[in-house]
Design an enzyme around this catalytic site. Sequence first.
Site, PDB file in Angstrom:
ATOM      1  N   SER A   1     -13.486  95.719 -26.767  1.00 42.34           N
ATOM      2  CA  SER A   1     -12.779  94.368 -26.110  1.00 42.34           C
ATOM      3  C   SER A   1     -11.979  94.120 -25.179  1.00 42.34           C
ATOM      4  CB  SER A   1     -11.646  94.534 -27.448  1.00 42.34           C
ATOM      5  OG  SER A   1     -10.812  93.130 -27.833  1.00 42.34           O
TER       6      SER A   1
ATOM      7  N   GLN B   1     -15.121  88.678 -19.537  1.00 39.95           N
ATOM      8  CA  GLN B   1     -14.149  87.543 -19.380  1.00 39.95           C
ATOM      9  C   GLN B   1     -13.251  86.886 -18.111  1.00 39.95           C
ATOM     10  OE1 GLN B   1     -10.350  88.428 -21.362  1.00 39.95           O
ATOM     11  NE2 GLN B   1     -11.279  87.786 -23.016  1.00 39.95           N
TER      12      GLN B   1
ATOM     13  N   TYR C   1      -2.780  81.474 -22.611  1.00 41.39           N
ATOM     14  CA  TYR C   1      -3.496  80.977 -21.352  1.00 41.39           C
ATOM     15  C   TYR C   1      -4.028  79.984 -20.765  1.00 41.39           C
ATOM     16  CZ  TYR C   1      -2.822  86.090 -21.005  1.00 41.39           C
ATOM     17  OH  TYR C   1      -2.447  87.537 -21.187  1.00 41.39           O
TER      18      TYR C   1
END
Length: 771
Positions: free
Chosen positions: A416, A495, A576
Amino acid sequence: MTHGTPHPRGQRVAIIGGGPGGLYTAALLKRLDPGRQITLYERNAPDDTFGFGVVLSDETLGGIEHADPQVYAALQRDFVRWDDIDIVHRGTRHTSGGHAFAALGRRRLLQILHHRCRALGVDLRFRSPAPDPARLAKTHDLVVAADGINSTTREAFADVFRPRITAHRCRYIWLAADFAFDAFRFEIAETEHGVMQLHGYPYARGPQSQGASTVIVEMREEVWYAAGFDEMDETESVGRCAKIFAEALGGRPLRGNNSTWTTFRTVVNERWSHGNVVLLGDAAHTAHFSIGSGTKLAVEDALALAACLREQPSLDEALDAYEAERRPVVASTQRAARASLEWFENLPLYLSQPSRQFAFNLLTRSRRVTHDNLRLRDARFTEAVERGFGCPPGTPPMFTPLRLRGLTLRNRVVVSPMDMYSAADGVPGDFHLVHLGARALGGAGLVMTEMVCVSPEGRITPGCAGLYTARQAEAWRRITEFVHVRAPGTAIGVQLGHSGRKGSTKLMWEGMDEPLDDGNWPLVAASPLPYKPGSQVPRELSRAQLTDLREQFTAAAARAARAGFDLLELHCAHGYLLSGFLSPLTNRRTDAYGGSPEKRLRFPLEVFDAVRAVWPGDRPMTVRISATDWAEGGMTAEDAVDVARAFAAHGADAIDVSTGQVVADEQPEYGRSYQTPFADRVRNEAGVPVIAVGAISSWDDVNSLLLAGRTDLCALARPHLYDPHWTLHAAAEQGYEGPGVVWPPQYRAGSRRPQTGRTDAPKPRLTLSGD
């Protein structure tokens, strides 16, 4: 007795409620101290009971056996035992064995406990409502409130116990059949009004009769209304249920016992004791009947309370010890029960699954039964489910491949994204090479970078990595080349994100989400709302700035493609910048980018489309979302399904389903695999592949989630911090060798677990119980 002083012998105890929990508490306390004067108040007659069968686990029975062998022996004579669970799905029955159930009639259980209490000298007062609990507290040394889910004691002291009672979405009714099922039976009926389910299990078998079974019929409330049950009396309801489930019942009738349709309520209390008054069983906590734990929890409460009263020097300490011992156990059971009841609430989501996978999904719904222990209980059934999933012989589900566009992941494990806060001017360095390289060598199918920021102002902290300069892109290329050359078969993904209102903060270990002491940069967001008190107030983005941001994302995506990343994830979670547009708690705009869910989605979708246009067509794109804000008025699971559908319609290959971190005053419901139900719902309702995250900690969890059809990939963070070679070790522990995971040749000698010290020391062979 003075509260807080040692217990004197002969203390006076009042017990409110004559169910199994209250009766067993009375028997234990009297047995441990015959000098106690114990009075039990029960408003109903001795033979009044509104249930039918009671299921107890071997664990609970073991506690009873050690605490009171006479009660255990009496129970043993009446128990019905069986091992199988039958699941009937669209006309196909699957049987899973090895589950070891024991049940008996609730009336018989009460008779056994009545007899034991009388033999010990407990004063049982039936048809006697208890006096006011406040008055009892003044005249007794201890008051045990075992007065059930509708506890008047709990309500009398609600300001102290502070109960939270949550009603759920299904209606159910307790009934009985005058024959014994061969197994625990789950039967699904797809009617013109909607889906209904039957839970049935035997509780009596005898030479003079065909036995008896408990039958619970359950359905969503809207189905209940549509079927007209709200207008039926008990006789009509019983007859209608028997007709709907005639095949399961073999055409035999059902019977009730003052049976009414009920909505299950989860009871949680902030405190369990007040002075010398203590809650026990359903008065303190409830857990859904689908995991059969109400009586079990009450009996275990009684065992713990009696032990703590015996072990501790004062009542204060005893009640504190009782709550400290039981609360974690109850919380765990309630989490499992909540997962189970929500599974049944959402049952229509799974009806299209292959019948054997559906059965596995049902069996593992609470996350207490897992792939590994189900394999131990019934290897033949589990292997059949694995074959249906597509596992080659000897291959655990986690080591089956998955294709996303032109990328084939060799297994279902994802490292992750984890922010490391260790870049210099946004440039990843040796730390990132070692960190990501080590985890790529560790066997995961996909290794994700931390959130990589698209601009200097888009960083969370000064230590965050970026992709807004050519120098940063070259540094990332060094890392992707290492992964592709040294860990062939492992994919690496990037990401991309922007911090929004959560930027310009200190490194995590210096003060997470705390503003910088100096060197701050200005923040932008969907709306001018600070993350928390003391945080910097961001500027609301103008139309021109939105265009600039899209260009920053596309420029970063183009650099990511040239840097050699195999997959790109757009970060639309955790509060975010793009997440800030999605949540109504953080988007207060009144223009085309705020207001309705469709308008709040507009800018994130525009960014996605722009990035997809420059990202190579054969490389997949995923989107991480926060499926719930864990806050009133915020994003919900229903909203998450709509958001996932929208991104999938625009070309997202999978949705990475996380939760929370959007608002500072969130109230998450933590627990093992606590976020996976959201991924499950998105996958099975929106019909899009998902990545599940959130406290998935074992390879057994991964296998279970995959095989049940609740996720397509599992992303693990902390386990990979603890063990960079987590996936390799998962393979070794399962005895797997194959294409799903490959040991680097340099590490091959470590592919077997090292020997440890002696494990053959003699085990205790005798357990002594108290008097």
